[in-house]
Motif scaffolding. Structure first.
Motif, short mmCIF file in Angstrom:
data_model
loop_
_atom_site.label_atom_id
_atom_site.label_comp_id
_atom_site.label_asym_id
_atom_site.label_seq_id
_atom_site.Cartn_x
_atom_site.Cartn_y
_atom_site.Cartn_z
N SER A 183 0.80 -1.23 0.00
CA SER A 183 0.00 0.00 0.00
C SER A 183 0.83 1.27 0.00
CB SER A 183 -0.94 0.02 1.22
OG SER A 183 -0.19 0.03 2.42
N GLU A 184 2.16 1.15 0.21
CA GLU A 184 2.99 2.35 0.34
C GLU A 184 4.06 2.48 -0.73
OE1 GLU A 184 4.39 2.99 4.34
OE2 GLU A 184 2.58 2.12 5.21
N GLY A 185 4.66 1.38 -1.17
CA GLY A 185 5.70 1.47 -2.19
C GLY A 185 6.73 0.38 -2.03
N ARG A 186 7.87 0.56 -2.67
CA ARG A 186 8.95 -0.42 -2.60
C ARG A 186 10.28 0.31 -2.64
NH1 ARG A 186 10.24 -1.74 -8.22
NH2 ARG A 186 8.77 -0.66 -9.61
N GLU A 219 10.07 12.54 -10.98
CA GLU A 219 8.70 12.17 -11.34
C GLU A 219 8.45 12.56 -12.79
OE1 GLU A 219 6.16 16.02 -9.79
OE2 GLU A 219 6.22 14.25 -8.54
N PRO A 220 7.52 11.91 -13.49
CA PRO A 220 7.07 10.55 -13.12
C PRO A 220 8.10 9.52 -13.59
CG PRO A 220 5.97 11.28 -15.10
CD PRO A 220 6.88 12.41 -14.68
N PRO A 221 8.17 8.32 -13.08
CA PRO A 221 7.40 7.86 -11.92
C PRO A 221 7.94 8.51 -10.65
CG PRO A 221 9.04 6.22 -12.49
CD PRO A 221 9.13 7.30 -13.56
N HIS A 222 7.19 8.40 -9.57
CA HIS A 222 7.63 8.98 -8.31
C HIS A 222 8.79 8.14 -7.76
CE1 HIS A 222 4.21 11.71 -8.23
NE2 HIS A 222 3.47 10.69 -8.60
N LEU A 242 23.35 3.11 -3.66
CA LEU A 242 22.19 3.77 -4.22
C LEU A 242 20.94 3.25 -3.51
CD1 LEU A 242 23.11 3.30 -7.99
CD2 LEU A 242 23.76 5.19 -6.49
N PHE A 243 20.28 4.12 -2.78
CA PHE A 243 19.09 3.76 -2.03
C PHE A 243 17.90 4.40 -2.75
CE2 PHE A 243 16.06 4.58 1.51
CZ PHE A 243 15.93 3.29 2.01
N SER A 244 17.02 3.57 -3.30
CA SER A 244 15.96 4.07 -4.18
C SER A 244 14.59 3.63 -3.71
CB SER A 244 16.19 3.58 -5.61
OG SER A 244 17.47 3.97 -6.08
N ILE A 245 13.63 4.54 -3.77
CA ILE A 245 12.24 4.27 -3.39
C ILE A 245 11.34 4.59 -4.58
CG2 ILE A 245 10.36 4.88 -1.83
CD1 ILE A 245 12.49 5.77 0.20
N LEU A 246 10.44 3.68 -4.92
CA LEU A 246 9.51 3.87 -6.02
C LEU A 246 8.08 3.75 -5.51
CD1 LEU A 246 11.26 1.71 -8.79
CD2 LEU A 246 11.19 4.19 -8.66
N ALA A 247 7.19 4.61 -6.03
CA ALA A 247 5.79 4.59 -5.63
C ALA A 247 4.91 4.99 -6.81
CB ALA A 247 5.56 5.54 -4.45
N ASN A 248 3.71 4.39 -6.87
CA ASN A 248 2.76 4.81 -7.91
C ASN A 248 2.05 6.08 -7.45
OD1 ASN A 248 0.58 4.05 -6.19
ND2 ASN A 248 0.67 1.95 -6.96
N GLY A 249 1.15 6.59 -8.29
CA GLY A 249 0.49 7.84 -7.98
C GLY A 249 -0.28 7.83 -6.68
N LEU A 250 -1.04 6.79 -6.44
CA LEU A 250 -1.84 6.70 -5.23
C LEU A 250 -0.97 6.54 -3.99
CD1 LEU A 250 -4.64 6.59 -3.95
CD2 LEU A 250 -4.66 4.11 -4.36
#
Length: 259
Positions: free
Chosen positions: A146-149, A215-218, A232-240
């Motif tokens: 529900s939050e991202g990866r 963005e995009p993607p976030h 490299l520490f990376s976080i990806l999330a969709n729009g919601l």
């Protein structure tokens, strides 16, 4: 923005599978009516081995094992050693890369310097696949549906420059624009031109960290260098996910440190 050459980080993962054959114990138990003292000892050792494997399997099924099982699990699932702490009063957990975790592939590689970061309760470590992101060298993955990866790439600095010493610093690799142009496409799968909406340089304990928001993607990226590696520490999330949890995701990105 300047650019530098960039090569994919690829390697083959060979799972360390240990096979346990319990068939001989079962046959011995069914065929032998009277056991000598020696046979009982042998069968007992075999039964203990099978029981130990079953215990680890149960711990894996229902969650991370307790400290007493961590060493056993390492042997069965190389590289998958839990490193999450218990949640604090705010419900956040701290992950520290275990010293025992496998890693450090290639000639001239030293042991990976541990890193830490924080995630809200509910984020869990997920298996790493060599198919991710075009075969880049991913050391760790976490996700929350529900939050991202998120994922951590640990790459040799020699991929970027051949004049760096064993105590590399991110500023020696180049300014933020040069670094994001080099590895950004490996994270989001396309050119980063026009996608960087914010970048910062922060310093903790004498080490500089480049932070980017795309963005995009976030996408949130924190980059630093230590030893002979680039982190490299990376976080990806969709729009919601971004709309609902962007403040927590920014807090996660800001918590990354090499220790």
């Amino acid at each position: 923005m300047g650019t530098i050459g960039f090569a994919n980080f690829g390697f083959c993962l060979k799972p360390n599978k240990q096979k346990v054959h319990a068939t001989d114990s079962v046959i011995a138990a069914t065929k032998i009516d009277t056991y000598s003292e020696e046979n009982v000892k042998v069968l007992g050792r075999r039964t203990a081995l099978v029981s130990g494997v079953s215990l680890v399997s149960s711990a894996t099924l229902f969650g991370f094992p307790k400290d007493g099982l961590a060493v056993v699990k390492q042997g069965l699932l190389a590289g998958r050693i839990p490193g999450l702490s218990e949640p604090n009063e705010q419900g956040w957990r701290t992950y520290r890369r275990p010293d025992e975790k496998s890693g450090g592939h290639g000639v001239g590689w030293s042991p990976i310097i541990p890193y830490i970061f924080q995630v809200p309760d509910g984020w869990e470590e997920t298996p790493v696949s060599i198919a991710d992101l075009g075969g880049t060298e991913i050391d760790l993955r976490f996700s929350n549906t529900s939050e991202g990866r998120l994922f951590v790439i640990v790459a040799p600095v020699l991929r970027f420059a051949d004049y760096l010493e064993d105590d590399a610093r991110i500023e020696k690799i180049g300014p933020p624009e040069k670094v994001i142009n080099a590895f950004g496409p490996e994270v989001i799968g396309e050119n980063v031109e026009g996608k960087v909406v914010n970048s910062e340089i922060k310093e903790y304990s004498g080490r500089k960290y480049y932070q980017f928001e795309l963005e995009p993607p976030h996408c949130l990226i924190t980059a630093t260098a230590a030893g002979n590696r680039l982190y490299l520490f990376s976080i990806l999330a969709n729009g919601l996910q971004w709309k609902r949890h962007n403040q927590d995701l920014k807090k996660i990105a800001d918590s990354f440190r090499v220790v």
